[in-house]
Design a protein around this motif. Structure first.
Motif, short mmCIF file in Angstrom:
data_model
loop_
_atom_site.label_atom_id
_atom_site.label_comp_id
_atom_site.label_asym_id
_atom_site.label_seq_id
_atom_site.Cartn_x
_atom_site.Cartn_y
_atom_site.Cartn_z
N THR A 1 0.81 -1.19 0.08
CA THR A 1 0.19 0.04 0.06
C THR A 1 0.86 1.29 0.03
OG1 THR A 1 -1.77 -1.10 1.24
CG2 THR A 1 -1.86 1.24 1.31
N ALA B 1 -1.03 -5.13 -7.34
CA ALA B 1 -2.43 -4.27 -7.18
C ALA B 1 -3.36 -4.84 -6.10
CB ALA B 1 -3.42 -4.36 -8.56
N GLU C 1 0.03 0.96 -6.45
CA GLU C 1 -0.33 1.42 -7.80
C GLU C 1 0.46 1.05 -8.66
OE1 GLU C 1 0.46 6.14 -9.37
OE2 GLU C 1 -1.25 5.92 -7.83
N THR D 1 -8.47 -1.99 -7.20
CA THR D 1 -8.28 -0.60 -6.86
C THR D 1 -8.96 -0.49 -5.34
OG1 THR D 1 -10.47 -0.28 -7.96
CG2 THR D 1 -8.52 0.45 -9.31
N GLN E 1 -5.96 3.12 -5.34
CA GLN E 1 -5.13 3.50 -6.20
C GLN E 1 -5.60 3.59 -7.90
OE1 GLN E 1 -5.63 0.20 -5.08
NE2 GLN E 1 -4.25 -1.17 -5.42
N GLN E 2 -4.79 4.54 -8.47
CA GLN E 2 -5.03 4.55 -9.75
C GLN E 2 -4.01 4.08 -10.45
OE1 GLN E 2 -5.40 8.90 -10.41
NE2 GLN E 2 -7.72 8.83 -10.16
N HIS E 3 -4.21 3.12 -11.47
CA HIS E 3 -3.26 2.51 -12.43
C HIS E 3 -2.83 3.17 -13.57
CE1 HIS E 3 -3.60 -0.64 -9.34
NE2 HIS E 3 -4.82 -0.80 -9.63
#
Length: 261
Positions: A5, A27, A32, A52, A56-58
């Motif tokens: 994280t 993930a 991320e 997600t 998080q944004q991938h």
């Protein structure tokens, strides 16, 4: 301790096989993830399947490793836009099979560009951020051919060994900054690449692919092919805080196949 994280990871060759399994596990562990591969459609589809739950944004980077300078430029732009990376997984397709006596200089140059040169450029791109964070993990997916060359993979055997020694050298230079560099040596793992090798070897030897696979299985004490997820689990450990004192090593993930050297 196996918690990613808040970490940002770049994973090469991450739309299939071991690269995808690694990205997917990262993930789920909270990282991320930035996927790197050469097909935009496959990248979009893979990114959409990543977990997600940690908010998080991938991201994706579409680039072929056959063009090292372009890869370096795109990764640099990505880091400027989205922040430093804490984890780099170097992974790209292996060179075509064939006897080393039949290999051309061009094949060696292409393989070294895709693996050694790209690894170097990517490492140089992420190292400043890793130093700022006091945390970095560079993990290279290579091959058990580092320990025991595989017949019929002359260019690959040579290139994989070069990556292993590059990594060992780098590990010694960056350890004081909290950065580790390690190599994963997959054995016979059930991927598309392994299927291509089975077809090539069967054609070269005038036998069936089933016979090739039977020979592989007979050489593996575990009695089965590995799965990409099993390789990813070891990579996740090396990427985590739990592996902070592990660096400069080659880790076979091969069901016991590789002889002790």
């Amino acid at each position: 301790m196996i918690d990613l994280t808040g970490r940002r990871a770049i994973v090469g060759g991450s739309t299939q096989g071991m690269g995808w399994a690694t990205a997917e596990l990262f993930a789920r562990l909270g990282a991320e993830v930035t996927l790197v591969a050469r097909r935009a459609d496959a990248l979009r589809a893979a990114a959409g399947r990543l977990a997600t739950a940690a908010g998080q944004q991938h991201h994706t980077i579409c680039q072929d490793y056959a063009e090292p300078a372009a890869l370096q430029e795109k990764v640099a732009r990505h880091l400027d836009a989205h922040g430093d990376a804490h984890i780099l997984v170097n992974n790209t397709g292996g060179p075509p099979g064939g006897a080393i006596t039949e290999a051309t200089p061009e094949q060696f140059r292409a393989a070294l560009d895709r693996h050694v040169v790209c690894n170097q450029l990517l490492a140089l791109a992420v190292l400043p951020g890793m130093k700022r964070a006091g945390y970095g993990r560079i993990i290279n997916i290579i091959s058990t051919s580092v320990k025991t060359p595989i017949p019929g993979l002359g260019v690959s055997n040579t290139t994989r060994a070069a990556v292993a020694n590059w990594a060992k050298t780098l590990a010694g230079e960056v350890a004081a900054f909290g950065i580790t560099v390690n190599n994963i040596l997959p054995g016979f793992v059930d991927t598309a690449r392994l299927g291509e090798l089975a077809a090539r070897w069967a054609e070269d030897r005038g036998c069936s692919q089933d016979e090739i696979r039977a020979g592989w299985l007979a050489s593996i004490p575990a009695g089965r092919l590995g799965q990409p997820e099993e390789v990813a689990a070891v990579i996740a450990f090396l990427a985590s805080p739990a592996a902070s004192y592990v660096t400069g090593i080659n880790v076979p993930v091969d069901g016991g196949r590789t002889p002790a050297l």
